[in-house]
Write a protein that holds these residues in place. Structure first.
Motif, PDB file in Angstrom:
ATOM      1  N   LEU A   1       3.301  -7.878  11.104  1.00  0.00           N
ATOM      2  CA  LEU A   1       4.608  -7.621  11.147  1.00  0.00           C
ATOM      3  C   LEU A   1       4.629  -6.475  12.337  1.00  0.00           C
ATOM      4  O   LEU A   1       5.484  -6.549  13.278  1.00  0.00           O
TER       5      LEU A   1
ATOM      6  N   LEU B   1       0.010  -3.773  10.868  1.00  0.00           N
ATOM      7  CA  LEU B   1       0.699  -3.697   9.380  1.00  0.00           C
ATOM      8  C   LEU B   1       0.946  -5.267   9.302  1.00  0.00           C
ATOM      9  O   LEU B   1       1.609  -6.031  10.082  1.00  0.00           O
TER      10      LEU B   1
ATOM     11  N   GLU C   1       2.044  -8.481   6.282  1.00  0.00           N
ATOM     12  CA  GLU C   1       2.543  -8.712   5.021  1.00  0.00           C
ATOM     13  C   GLU C   1       1.499  -9.785   4.322  1.00  0.00           C
ATOM     14  O   GLU C   1       1.374 -10.708   4.644  1.00  0.00           O
TER      15      GLU C   1
ATOM     16  N   ARG D   1       0.520 -12.919   2.115  1.00  0.00           N
ATOM     17  CA  ARG D   1       1.078 -13.937   1.475  1.00  0.00           C
ATOM     18  C   ARG D   1       0.360 -14.636   0.518  1.00  0.00           C
ATOM     19  O   ARG D   1       0.770 -15.392  -0.351  1.00  0.00           O
TER      20      ARG D   1
ATOM     21  N   ASP E   1      -2.964  -0.189   1.496  1.00  0.00           N
ATOM     22  CA  ASP E   1      -1.350  -0.393   1.902  1.00  0.00           C
ATOM     23  C   ASP E   1      -0.989   0.342   2.844  1.00  0.00           C
ATOM     24  O   ASP E   1      -1.781   1.470   3.294  1.00  0.00           O
ATOM     25  N   ALA E   2       0.254   0.661   2.846  1.00  0.00           N
ATOM     26  CA  ALA E   2       0.849   1.443   4.196  1.00  0.00           C
ATOM     27  C   ALA E   2       0.871   2.833   3.720  1.00  0.00           C
ATOM     28  O   ALA E   2       1.224   3.586   4.439  1.00  0.00           O
ATOM     29  N   SER E   3       0.673   3.159   2.442  1.00  0.00           N
ATOM     30  CA  SER E   3       0.858   4.452   1.938  1.00  0.00           C
ATOM     31  C   SER E   3      -0.593   5.157   2.290  1.00  0.00           C
ATOM     32  O   SER E   3      -0.860   6.370   1.837  1.00  0.00           O
TER      33      SER E   3
ATOM     34  N   PHE F   1      -7.233  -0.649  -2.515  1.00  0.00           N
ATOM     35  CA  PHE F   1      -7.225  -1.837  -3.562  1.00  0.00           C
ATOM     36  C   PHE F   1      -8.408  -2.687  -3.361  1.00  0.00           C
ATOM     37  O   PHE F   1      -9.005  -2.505  -2.400  1.00  0.00           O
TER      38      PHE F   1
ATOM     39  N   GLY G   1       2.962 -10.139  -0.751  1.00  0.00           N
ATOM     40  CA  GLY G   1       4.327  -9.173  -0.696  1.00  0.00           C
ATOM     41  C   GLY G   1       3.992  -7.736  -0.480  1.00  0.00           C
ATOM     42  O   GLY G   1       4.609  -6.933   0.186  1.00  0.00           O
TER      43      GLY G   1
ATOM     44  N   LEU H   1       2.351  -4.705   1.947  1.00  0.00           N
ATOM     45  CA  LEU H   1       2.281  -4.509   3.135  1.00  0.00           C
ATOM     46  C   LEU H   1       1.020  -3.716   3.426  1.00  0.00           C
ATOM     47  O   LEU H   1       0.684  -2.448   2.912  1.00  0.00           O
TER      48      LEU H   1
ATOM     49  N   ARG I   1      -2.204  -2.091   5.785  1.00  0.00           N
ATOM     50  CA  ARG I   1      -2.642  -1.389   7.017  1.00  0.00           C
ATOM     51  C   ARG I   1      -3.971  -1.723   7.296  1.00  0.00           C
ATOM     52  O   ARG I   1      -5.073  -1.426   6.456  1.00  0.00           O
TER      53      ARG I   1
END
Lengths: 400, 402
Positions: A322, A331, A333, A335, A363-365, A369, A375, A377, A379
């Motif tokens: 994105l 960044l 997303e 799928r 993730d974006a924050s 993981f 779903g 987002l 980084r």
């Protein structure tokens, strides 16, 4: 010196898919509004999405054709003049039409360029002449027409011709199938096709001999090896089926065929080792077994797909980019889920894919993981040349 | 009552001729031969012989050319029809065609007979039907309407069109037509014609008649169309008007044969419908349906429109929420080429579920938590979280206070 090549026309089931297809090299896209098209279940375009889609496509030098290819009942014409005004206001490049009445309405209410849909099953030069006289400027030929026959039609009638080069196919003469109407109460010619031809049937002959088969299901068309024949025949546009299909499909098919056509444009031939790579790429999207159908010879029994499931693709689309910040981060997303240790393949708009092993999933924050989920987002580390709408594939287990 | 009757084999011709005196209206039949017609069993020579027999009895004979043909075959067949003198009005009263190419070619040779235009596929609006007629008004004497039309539309079109109209009233309904040979390869047999019944577990209907011949494969509906009971036994203003409509022809089209019913019984039955219609239906070889003759609502089940809350991208539209991290941030992708986001702007957020929230942007960060003062098309920025806002929520600049 460059050589003439046809337009590559890709499906755009949504605004995002339009941007993917255009970015990966489609010269033109076709899409549907909220009414009047044959793919009711696709996302389709709202007026504001249509406006944005045309703006984006034109900015990238691509054309936009809007499908109005339903066979309308009298009551379905309500709102058509207003929709035509919107299309003109948006500067769409043409509309794709099947119904004789719709053609008349378009001529009466607008100056839009009219392409005849394959749903009208135009099969011969005499029919092409008639449609031309009725105001059609391009004909999407019936899928039963061979390239050789298309060439003869082109020689006889001065009109633009478009042929399907890739994708799923109706088994019936398009527009000549009403199975859904009688079995499901859904009009296949107004966007309600239930795909009854893909069902398994038991066949009984003489009250006894029983056979089970998906005998009405067609394999998918693949015409990459016939590109030089299309060019020699002077076919103006090569169409890819699939407004209902994924971003992965829209991007991969657009990239492969546009690369192949670019190669020809520069070299005047398809004599390239890349042919094998292009075919391999085409096998990476979900598809039924491929056939050249009637492109060269009348489609035979080897064009029947006597199976229930699609051929599973080798790769899934892991994510779509994105935002790509040069030298900083990407960044994307998610799928399809993937794990630390899997291998990712970044598909740039031009050139070869970039392979990367998943060392971490953040993730974006900034949270880590072991596994991504659809779903999210993510980084990801920056990759040179990465752009928004690039597709990222995943190869489970780290095997490419 | 105007009848138009397809005669697929010699037995049907014989039966028809023996019942000829029982017909009140015009005596008219449809005939064809294997090279150009989907289901007729005649060779060209047999067809011409039967045509001569029928004409001797003052029957109007119309030739059916309904096979769809791609360029090479089309050219060859048209040349052959022309060179053999089959495209004059001396043999047949007219010709019935579906392919616009056939219509165009007949026009180019100034065909002298009548043209009956098969508009059975698609063609569910008067505007289209009129424009087909207007291609050659001098010669198009009849338009064959779609079997899916309800009676109200049949009447409306017959009243509005300046030519005859025709509708399938008794006989099989063609569901599917492909030029591909789908059945014979399964049986490994080289037969001219092969008939099977197809049933799918995925459809509630069982036993679709499937026929393969030299022209391809055809699937018929499990039940044949039969509307005479509706027309005669349940009278109302519409049916009475339909029966009085002088330019309307009712087609009997027994592709699979009429079974035990004879033409004499049919013609007698139509003269005394109240006593005979149910008996005719009972004697007929196959189950019957009215199809869509009462009503056609085939568009009601699949209308799907987008969530209206996700549609508006006009005016103050800014972008879309692409990430929601509870108590941490909202990720906002700017999608508008016309609007940008600045610190201090007020945003209106609309979730797919209908939650509407307002947010004043007090801070903006990129994914590395660097502060930003302005974001434009294509940027993703992170702003403070708002409850009730989910991914795909639409974001607008809220200028209501300015």
């Amino acid at each position: 010196m460059t050589h003439w090549v046809p337009e590559l026309l890709a499906p755009a089931g949504s605004l995002e898919k339009l941007k993917v297809a255009v970015s990966y090299g489609a010269d033109a896209v076709y899409l549907g509004g909220q009414k009047f098209g044959l793919r009711s279940a696709a996302d389709n375009f709202t007026p504001s999405e249509l406006r944005e889609g045309v703006r984006f496509a034109h900015l990238h030098g691509s054309q936009v054709y809007v499908v109005l290819n339903s066979f309308l009942h009298d009551q379905d014409f309500e709102g058509l003049p207003e929709f035509l005004s919107l299309l003109e206001d948006c500067n769409v490049d043409a509309v794709i039409v099947s119904d004789r009445g719709v053609i008349e309405a378009i001529k009466e209410h607008s100056d839009l360029v009219i392409h005849l849909s394959t749903q009208a099953s135009c099969l011969n030069a005499a029919a092409a002449k008639l449609w031309k006289d009725l105001g059609v400027s391009r004909i999407v030929l019936g899928r039963e027409v061979s390239i050789d026959e298309a060439k003869r039609i082109k020689e006889k009638v001065d009109i633009e011709l478009e042929m399907f080069v890739h994708g799923s196919m109706c088994m019936a003469y398009s527009g000549n199938c009403v199975i859904s109407n009688y079995t499901q109460g859904r009009d296949s010619n107004r966007g309600g096709c239930a795909h009854s031809c893909r069902f398994e049937y038991s066949l009984t002959k003489n009250d006894e001999e029983k056979k089970y088969a998906h005998f009405m299901s067609s394999k998918d068309l693949q015409g990459i090896r016939q590109l030089d024949e299309f060019i020699n025949a002077g076919i103006d546009s090569l169409k890819v089926e699939g407004r209902m299909k994924s971003h992965h499909y829209a991007g991969t098919i657009s990239k492969v065929y546009s690369e192949a056509l670019s190669f020809y444009k520069n070299s005047g031939s398809f004599m390239s080792d890349d042919l094998y790579r292009w075919e391999e790429e085409l096998s990476k999207v979900s598809h039924r077994s491929y056939t050249s159908a009637s492109l060269e010879h009348t489609a035979g029994f080897d064009s029947i797909f006597d199976e229930r499931q699609h051929v599973s693709s080798e790769a899934n689309m892991a994510a779509i980019i994105l935002e790509a910040k040069e030298d900083q981060y990407i960044l994307a997303e998610v799928r399809s889920p993937f794990h630390v240790g899997d291998t990712l393949e970044y598909l740039p708009f031009n050139g070869e894919a970039i392979i990367s092993k998943v060392d971490s999933i953040i993730d974006a924050s900034g949270e880590s993981f072991e596994k991504s989920r659809p779903g999210m987002l993510l980084r990801l580390p920056a990759i040179k040349g990465a752009r928004a709408y690039n597709i990222i594939r995943v190869y489970p287990g780290g095997q490419l | 009552m105007n009848l138009s009757i397809a005669l697929y084999n010699q037995e049907m011709v014989d039966d028809f001729l023996s019942a000829l005196d029982l017909i009140d209206g015009p005596k008219e039949v449809i005939i064809g031969f294997k090279e150009i017609s989907r289901f007729f069993s005649f060779t060209k020579e047999e067809c011409l012989k039967e045509c001569a027999r029928l004409k001797e009895k003052n029957v109007l004979v119309y030739l059916q050319w309904d096979v769809l043909m791609t360029e090479n075959i089309f050219q060859s067949v048209f040349h052959s029809l022309k060179s053999q003198g089959l495209l004059t009005n001396e043999l047949f009263s007219g010709i019935r065609v579906q392919d616009p190419g056939a219509l165009q070619s007949l026009k180019e040779i100034n065909y002298e007979g009548d043209i009956h235009l098969l508009c059975e596929q698609g063609n569910h609006n008067l505007l289209g039907l009129k424009s087909w007629y207007n291609i050659w008004p001098e010669k198009i004497k009849r338009i064959i309407l779609s079997p899916e039309l309800p009676g109200t539309k049949v009447l409306e079109y017959a009243m509005a069109l300046p030519c005859d109209c025709e509708i399938l009233s008794w006989g099989p309904i063609l569901l599917f037509y492909t030029p591909r040979a789908l059945v014979s390869p399964l049986y490994g047999q080289d037969e001219d014609e092969i008939h099977v019944l197809g049933t799918s577990e995925e459809s509630p209907h069982k036993g679709f008649p499937i026929r393969e011949n030299v022209h391809g494969t055809f699937m018929l509906n499990t039940k044949d169309k039969f509307i005479f009971d509706e027309l005669f036994l349940e009278p109302d203003l519409l049916k009475s008007s339909l029966l009085k409509q002088k330019n309307l022809f009712w087609r009997l089209d027994f592709i699979e044969g009429p079974g035990e019913v004879t033409f004499a019984q049919i013609f007698k039955g139509l003269k005394n419908p109240l006593e005979s219609i149910e008996e005719l239906k009972r004697q007929y070889v196959r189950s019957v349906t009215k199809g869509f003759f009462r009503v056609n609502k085939t568009d009601v089940l699949f209308k799907k429109l987008k969530n209206s809350r996700l549609q508006d991208r006009s005016g103050d539209y800014l972008g879309e929420i692409v990430d929601v991290k509870k108590k941490k941030h909202l990720g906002l992708l700017i999608k508008s080429p016309n609007n940008s986001l600045k610190l201090g702007d007020r945003l209106r957020l609309m979730s797919p579920e209908g939650n509407e929230k307002v947010l004043t942007v007090e801070y903006m960060q990129d994914a590395l938590k660097n502060g930003i003062t302005e974001a434009t098309d294509g940027d993703i920025v992170f702003v403070s979280p708002v409850g009730g806002i989910s991914i795909r929520s639409m974001v607008y600049l809220d200028n209501s206070l300015s």
